[in-house]
Design a protein around this motif. Sequence first.
Motif, mmCIF file in Angstrom:
data_model
loop_
_atom_site.group_PDB
_atom_site.id
_atom_site.type_symbol
_atom_site.label_atom_id
_atom_site.label_comp_id
_atom_site.label_asym_id
_atom_site.label_seq_id
_atom_site.Cartn_x
_atom_site.Cartn_y
_atom_site.Cartn_z
ATOM 1 N N GLY A 240 -60.007 46.363 -24.753
ATOM 2 C CA GLY A 240 -59.000 45.394 -24.396
ATOM 3 C C GLY A 240 -58.957 45.169 -22.896
ATOM 4 N N GLU A 241 -58.482 43.990 -22.506
ATOM 5 C CA GLU A 241 -58.376 43.642 -21.092
ATOM 6 C C GLU A 241 -56.909 43.409 -20.760
ATOM 7 N N ALA A 242 -56.436 44.033 -19.685
ATOM 8 C CA ALA A 242 -55.059 43.842 -19.253
ATOM 9 C C ALA A 242 -54.948 42.595 -18.403
ATOM 10 N N ILE A 243 -53.932 41.789 -18.664
ATOM 11 C CA ILE A 243 -53.663 40.615 -17.843
ATOM 12 C C ILE A 243 -52.213 40.694 -17.357
ATOM 13 N N HIS A 244 -51.957 40.121 -16.170
ATOM 14 C CA HIS A 244 -50.631 40.193 -15.567
ATOM 15 C C HIS A 244 -50.274 38.849 -14.953
ATOM 16 N N THR A 245 -48.980 38.654 -14.761
ATOM 17 C CA THR A 245 -48.508 37.460 -14.079
ATOM 18 C C THR A 245 -47.251 37.805 -13.297
ATOM 19 N N LEU A 246 -47.021 37.078 -12.222
ATOM 20 C CA LEU A 246 -45.781 37.183 -11.465
ATOM 21 C C LEU A 246 -44.837 36.031 -11.791
ATOM 22 N N ALA A 247 -45.295 35.130 -12.664
ATOM 23 C CA ALA A 247 -44.483 33.980 -13.041
ATOM 24 C C ALA A 247 -43.244 34.425 -13.809
ATOM 25 N N ARG A 248 -42.155 33.696 -13.669
ATOM 26 C CA ARG A 248 -40.932 34.013 -14.382
ATOM 27 C C ARG A 248 -41.073 33.678 -15.862
ATOM 28 N N ILE A 249 -40.435 34.506 -16.683
ATOM 29 C CA ILE A 249 -40.458 34.336 -18.140
ATOM 30 C C ILE A 249 -39.078 33.870 -18.582
ATOM 31 N N SER A 250 -39.012 32.888 -19.434
ATOM 32 C CA SER A 250 -37.722 32.419 -19.956
ATOM 33 C C SER A 250 -37.461 33.035 -21.326
ATOM 34 N N ASN A 251 -36.185 33.068 -21.706
ATOM 35 C CA ASN A 251 -35.766 33.459 -23.058
ATOM 36 C C ASN A 251 -35.895 34.956 -23.329
ATOM 37 N N PHE A 252 -36.080 35.785 -22.287
ATOM 38 C CA PHE A 252 -36.318 37.208 -22.536
ATOM 39 C C PHE A 252 -35.032 38.034 -22.611
ATOM 40 N N GLY A 253 -33.934 37.524 -22.052
ATOM 41 C CA GLY A 253 -32.738 38.351 -21.946
ATOM 42 C C GLY A 253 -31.548 37.825 -22.704
ATOM 43 N N ASN A 254 -31.788 37.137 -23.816
ATOM 44 C CA ASN A 254 -30.671 36.582 -24.581
ATOM 45 C C ASN A 254 -30.033 37.654 -25.460
ATOM 46 N N PRO A 255 -28.727 37.939 -25.296
ATOM 47 C CA PRO A 255 -28.069 38.914 -26.172
ATOM 48 C C PRO A 255 -28.181 38.479 -27.630
ATOM 49 N N PRO A 256 -28.210 39.424 -28.586
ATOM 50 C CA PRO A 256 -27.995 40.849 -28.353
ATOM 51 C C PRO A 256 -29.269 41.621 -28.016
ATOM 52 N N HIS A 293 -43.487 41.665 -29.434
ATOM 53 C CA HIS A 293 -43.049 40.828 -28.326
ATOM 54 C C HIS A 293 -44.242 40.057 -27.758
ATOM 55 N N PHE A 294 -44.050 38.752 -27.575
ATOM 56 C CA PHE A 294 -45.125 37.886 -27.086
ATOM 57 C C PHE A 294 -44.589 36.922 -26.034
ATOM 58 N N ALA A 295 -45.462 36.551 -25.126
ATOM 59 C CA ALA A 295 -45.254 35.416 -24.220
ATOM 60 C C ALA A 295 -46.638 34.984 -23.757
ATOM 61 N N GLU A 296 -46.904 33.706 -23.780
ATOM 62 C CA GLU A 296 -48.218 33.223 -23.359
ATOM 63 C C GLU A 296 -48.268 33.170 -21.833
ATOM 64 N N ILE A 297 -49.034 34.113 -21.234
ATOM 65 C CA ILE A 297 -49.079 34.207 -19.773
ATOM 66 C C ILE A 297 -50.469 33.930 -19.212
ATOM 67 N N HIS A 298 -51.459 33.673 -20.084
ATOM 68 C CA HIS A 298 -52.810 33.393 -19.579
ATOM 69 C C HIS A 298 -52.859 31.955 -19.035
ATOM 70 N N PRO A 299 -53.373 31.781 -17.824
ATOM 71 C CA PRO A 299 -53.352 30.431 -17.232
ATOM 72 C C PRO A 299 -54.196 29.410 -17.989
#
Length: 553
Positions: A240-256, A293-299
Amino acid sequence: MDITGAAFVVMAAIICSVFGIPFTAAENEGPFEVRIACGSTVDSVALETGYNWSKDRGYTGGSSAPLNVTNRIAPQLNTLRYFEITDGPDNCYNISVPSGHYLVRFFFSFGAEDNGGREPIFEVSLEGTLVHSLAPGWSSIDSNAYAESLLHITDGAATVCFHSAGHGNPAIASLEILQLYVDAYNMGSSANLNVVMRTVKRVSAGAEESGFGSRVRGDEWGGDRHWATDQDLFVSGCAGEAIHTLARISNFGNPPNVYPEAIYQSATTIGTTSKLSYTVSVQPNQNYSVWLHFAEIHPWITGPNMRVFDVMANGALLFQGIDIVKIVGEPFKALTLNKTVMVTSSNLTISFVAVKGPVAVNALEVFQIIPRGYETQDETVWALHDIKHSLQLPSRLGWNGDPCAPPLHPWEGVSCAFDSKAGAWFVSAVNLNNEGLRGQIGDTWPALRKLQALNLSNNFLEGEISSFGNMTSLTSLDLSHNRLSGLVPASLGKLTLKILLLNDNFLSGELPGAVGALPIRGTIMKYVNCFLCVTLTQCFRSLELSSSQKRQP
């Protein structure tokens, strides 16, 4: 079934919502948190997190000893609490908390002073439900020293008990009770109220290092969860290959369900012709709740149908056709999926299988779903704790926590039975023969409404016999060979006793007629005492004889 359609969008929306349960005023004020430095006599502050750690409190017994390893949660901690056999087989922490949903975390350790350097074996229960077993060899894996579970507490107190297995002294270095949103990790309807969710694994894929929520700017309502890198998991398929981003992610902190943004800013990805698999050890024939948990972070992935994959659990389809961008509508937006699976083997393998484009996963969590055990009726528990003090029960017998739960660890000398109609345990017998009791019988026994047998013989109990008159279930009562004095209660004659043993005490006066008539109804009875008479005439004769003996030179 393909989950890329509108139905799946609804499902994702539900997971990110409050499930119809309103937040309480307490939730608007911030979470309730307790952090206890076990064995410590002083309060302290963790420099890295700023969290306050209280000195040891709320425990039923035990002793303090030095902590010989570094606690990753709070490095300033340097003590632990351990429970010897003289403290009893079951010892507990009882901590007052508001009713709510909590993450309870432990850090276990041992050393020369508390266990002679030998690994202790013991079990842990929460609210009467067995949740953790420290089996032989547990200390050889660092992560085993930390354990956590999620549960709802509704009785105003968190009861955490440690049950000896007869191999070493149970030891605990730190205890945390951290409030979550009431509907966090909701699996549907009121299911969470009836289970404990034991954390098996929590992984931040592609992360450079493991860390607690506080170290990755997690929300205060997140319970400071620990997120491990996926480097220590067995990963099958191509590398596997690790990928990272500094971009902000939306929808990650919605309660509960609030999660750290950082877990969506890294991912592990793999080629288009391969699958990525994670394997974790589990207990067979149990249900497990899997959270992905998913978020599309690949450019390069900017629209739908560019990355599509299936998710398998031990070869069975868990989710089909996951297209992150299509589901949430855009890149850099969080998506959480949950499903419960039954696992029959000792391993759970979660595989991400490419359908179109490369596979990518940001984080995953696995919880064992443990059904909440039934507890003992409250009135019975309160009565027995009062009886413990009136009898001056030796500490080696314990009598801490719930007398009947968990069922594998009932109190010493206590027999229990289950009332299916009431949905609770009750005490059917108490046998404390020859246990060195030096107190008094007390007057709270009638609260044990279904008690059938009571044996307090061969002890040093003093005072009068309390009333057992309304204990209609009681069929055997043995108070023999003590130091009891006073009159025999007439109310004993109202019971349907098969056995009544009052002999070898210092009882006096006339034996009540109803009690004296018990043998006629088939009761086996012994009542011989120095100053006890069957009839009033016999009492007078005994007094005359005693007086004449005193007048003799």
